[in-house]
Write a protein that holds these residues in place. Sequence first.
Motif, PDB file in Angstrom:
ATOM      1  N   ALA A   1       7.489   5.204  -6.047  1.00 54.69           N
ATOM      2  CA  ALA A   1       6.889   4.012  -5.585  1.00 54.69           C
ATOM      3  C   ALA A   1       7.920   3.168  -4.713  1.00 54.69           C
ATOM      4  N   PHE A   2       9.205   3.099  -5.292  1.00 56.39           N
ATOM      5  CA  PHE A   2      10.140   2.416  -4.290  1.00 56.39           C
ATOM      6  C   PHE A   2      10.307   3.211  -3.020  1.00 56.39           C
ATOM      7  N   LEU A   3      10.782   4.594  -3.196  1.00 54.71           N
ATOM      8  CA  LEU A   3      10.993   5.087  -1.752  1.00 54.71           C
ATOM      9  C   LEU A   3       9.832   5.036  -1.083  1.00 54.71           C
ATOM     10  N   PHE A   4       8.505   5.007  -1.362  1.00 56.10           N
ATOM     11  CA  PHE A   4       7.664   5.212  -0.530  1.00 56.10           C
ATOM     12  C   PHE A   4       7.461   3.439   0.242  1.00 56.10           C
ATOM     13  N   SER A   5       7.648   2.610  -0.804  1.00 54.70           N
ATOM     14  CA  SER A   5       7.474   1.243  -0.191  1.00 54.70           C
ATOM     15  C   SER A   5       8.399   0.839   0.819  1.00 54.70           C
ATOM     16  N   LEU A   6       9.789   1.735   1.115  1.00 59.99           N
ATOM     17  CA  LEU A   6      10.636   1.644   2.080  1.00 59.99           C
ATOM     18  C   LEU A   6      10.326   2.335   3.586  1.00 59.99           C
TER      19      LEU A   6
ATOM     20  N   SER B   1       0.882  -1.166   0.107  1.00 62.11           N
ATOM     21  CA  SER B   1       0.039   0.114  -0.098  1.00 62.11           C
ATOM     22  C   SER B   1       0.711   1.284  -0.035  1.00 62.11           C
ATOM     23  N   ALA B   2       1.948   1.117   0.612  1.00 61.69           N
ATOM     24  CA  ALA B   2       2.940   2.171   0.719  1.00 61.69           C
ATOM     25  C   ALA B   2       3.282   2.665  -0.858  1.00 61.69           C
TER      26      ALA B   2
END
Lengths: 266, 348
Positions: free
Chosen positions: B137-142, B110-111
Motif C-alpha cells: 500500500a505504501f509503495l503504491f501510494s507514492l 486509491s493508489a
Amino acid sequence: MKIKIRGLEFSYNSISALKGVSMDINEAEVVAVVGPNGSGKSTLLKCINRILYPQRGVVLIDGRNINDLSQVEIAKAMGYVPQSVRQLFPATVFEVVLMGRKPYLTWKCSKGDIEKVIEALKTLNIEDIAMRDFNALSGGQQQKVLIARALAQEPEILLLDEPTANLDIKHQLEVMEIIKMIVEERKITAIIAIHDLNSASKYADRIFMMKDGKIFAVGSPKRVLTPNNIEKVYGVKAEIAEFDGRLCVIPIKPVNYVSSKPKPPT
Amino acid sequence: MDASLIEEYKKHTTQKIIFIIFILVLIVTIAGISATLGSYPISVSEVYSIILKCLIRHPENTKESIVWNLRMPRIILAVIAGAGLASSGAMTQGILKNPLATPYTLGISSAAGLGAAIAIILSKGVFAGKYIVVGNAFLFSLIPTFVILALARFKGATPETMILAGIAMMYVFSAITTILMYFAESEAVKSAYFWMVGDLGKAEWKIIPIVFLFFIIGFILLMIKTWDVNVMMLSGDEVAKSLGVNPEMERVVVMLTSSFITASIISFTGTIGFICLVAPHICRMMIGGDYRYLLPASTLFGGFLLLTCDTIARTILAPVILPVGVVTNCLGGPMFLYLLIRRKREYW
C-alpha cells in the motif's frame, strides 16, 4: 538604485513580447512605461524583477546583474504591485501587508516587522481599515493595500503594473500622488506601466513609449507625447494641449477608421 | 493608533493560540475517557493507575494488558493518524489553493487501495503477512505523487494540472482495483474492501514509532513552509515570486511531504476519509487562514476528531467495533454541512 537594461528579449512560447529593450533609469526617478495593449509593458516589468526569465539581455541594478542575485535578494530590492486585483483568499488588510515582510522573515515575525507594516499602512493612510477583510474593500482601497505591501518590503525600486486601472478619478490621483511622494521621500525609483497618458505626463519624470516589444521613444513627457508619436504607436489622431504648465492628450479618432453610418431602411 | 493596532493584532494572535491549547486539552481529556471505555469494564481510577504503572514496566495481568496493549496504542495511533491526515490536508489545500484538494484528491488513497488489494488478493498462504499489505500500500501510494512530480517537471506545476492529474489517476487506480476484485474470491474481496474503509484495528505498539517518525519529520517540514504557503494563498504566483518565494518548488516540496505523511498513515490504517478535508476547514472557520496557526490547529484538531470518532466506533455498537472510516464519514459529513450553513463570514 540605478537600473540598466540591455537587449532584453522575452517570448511566450515563441510569441515574442520583448524584442531587445534597453533602458537606463536613474535613482529617485518616476518612470512611466506607456504603449498600446500587448506592447510589452507588463512583460518588461516582470523581467526586471525576474518574475519572468528573459531569454536574452541583462538587467543590472547598481551594476549588479540580477541573475547573480537570489529571489530573496531581489525581493528585498524591488517591490512589485500587480496589475489586476483578483479576489484573494479571505484575509485582513494587515495580513496582506504583512506578506511584504516575507523576504526578511525566518519563521518568527518580530515587533520590528509589525511596526514596518503599520508604517506602510500609515503611509498609504489606510491604518483604519487594517483589520478589515481585503475582499470587502473597494478597488481603490485594495490598490492602496497592495502598494502598502510593496512598501513593507522596503524596496529601493517599485514596479507598478497599471496601478490606476479600474480606479475612479479621485483614487487615480491619490494613488499617483502617493507614489510620487514615496519616491521623493525615500529616494526610491518607481517604474510604472500605465495606460493613462495624462497621468503619465503629470507624474512621470520620463516616459518610455513602447511599440511591439521595443522602445519607440524616450524622454520627458513633452518630448515623447507628441501627436506624431501617438499616431505612430497607438494609431490614434490626437491633439496635445497645454494646461496649467502640463500636457493634456486629447484623443480625436483612430487613424483609418471609417465611421459606419446606419444604412437607411430599404 | 499605533499602539491600538498592535494591541488588536496581538489579541487576534492570542485567540488563535488559546484555540490551539484548547484542542490540546480536549485531546488529552478524550484520550483519558477513551481509555476507560470498552467491553471489558475498567474504572477510571484503575485505568489511570495502570497507565502510570505501565509507563515504567510491562503489563502483568489481563486488565493491564487490555489498557496498555489494546487501548493505548489504538488511542495514540488515532491521534497521530488524525493529526497527520489533517496536517497534510491543510497544506495541500493551501498549496493548491483549492478547498477540495487533499492528498486523496491527488490519487494517494486509491493508489494505496490498489496496492493493498493486490497484496490481499494475490498473496495467499505464505505471503499473506499483514506487512506485505502495508508495504505494498505504501509503495503504491507514492506512485501518483511521483507521476505528478514528473508532470510538474516537464509541464510546469500549476495547481490545476496537479489536481486534474491526481483525479485522473484516481479513476485509473479505482478501475484496476475493481477489475481485480471482480475476479477475486469473495473472502479476499471482503477484506480488501474493508481495508479501504479504514480502521484502527491494526494498532499495536510496534507500528507507533514508524508512523510517528514520518509524521513528526513531515510536520516540522510543513511548519517551516507555513510562511511560503501564506504568501502563495494571499497572492498569485507572480507576486509570490516578487516576494522571494518560488511557488513551483514550494508546491513540490509540500506535496511530497504531505504525500509521505499520508502514505505512512493509510498504509497501516486504510483510507480513513474526511479528516484531511474537514479538520482544516473547521479550523479555518474558527481562527482564519494564517497557516502559522492554522497548521498546528488543524493538526491537533484532526487528532481530536479521529480519536473521538474511533471512541464512538468502539462503543456505539459494542461489542461490535465499527471501522472508524465509516464513523468519520457519517459524522463528518453532517457536521461539516452544519458548519457551512452556520458560518457567518466567507472563510475561503
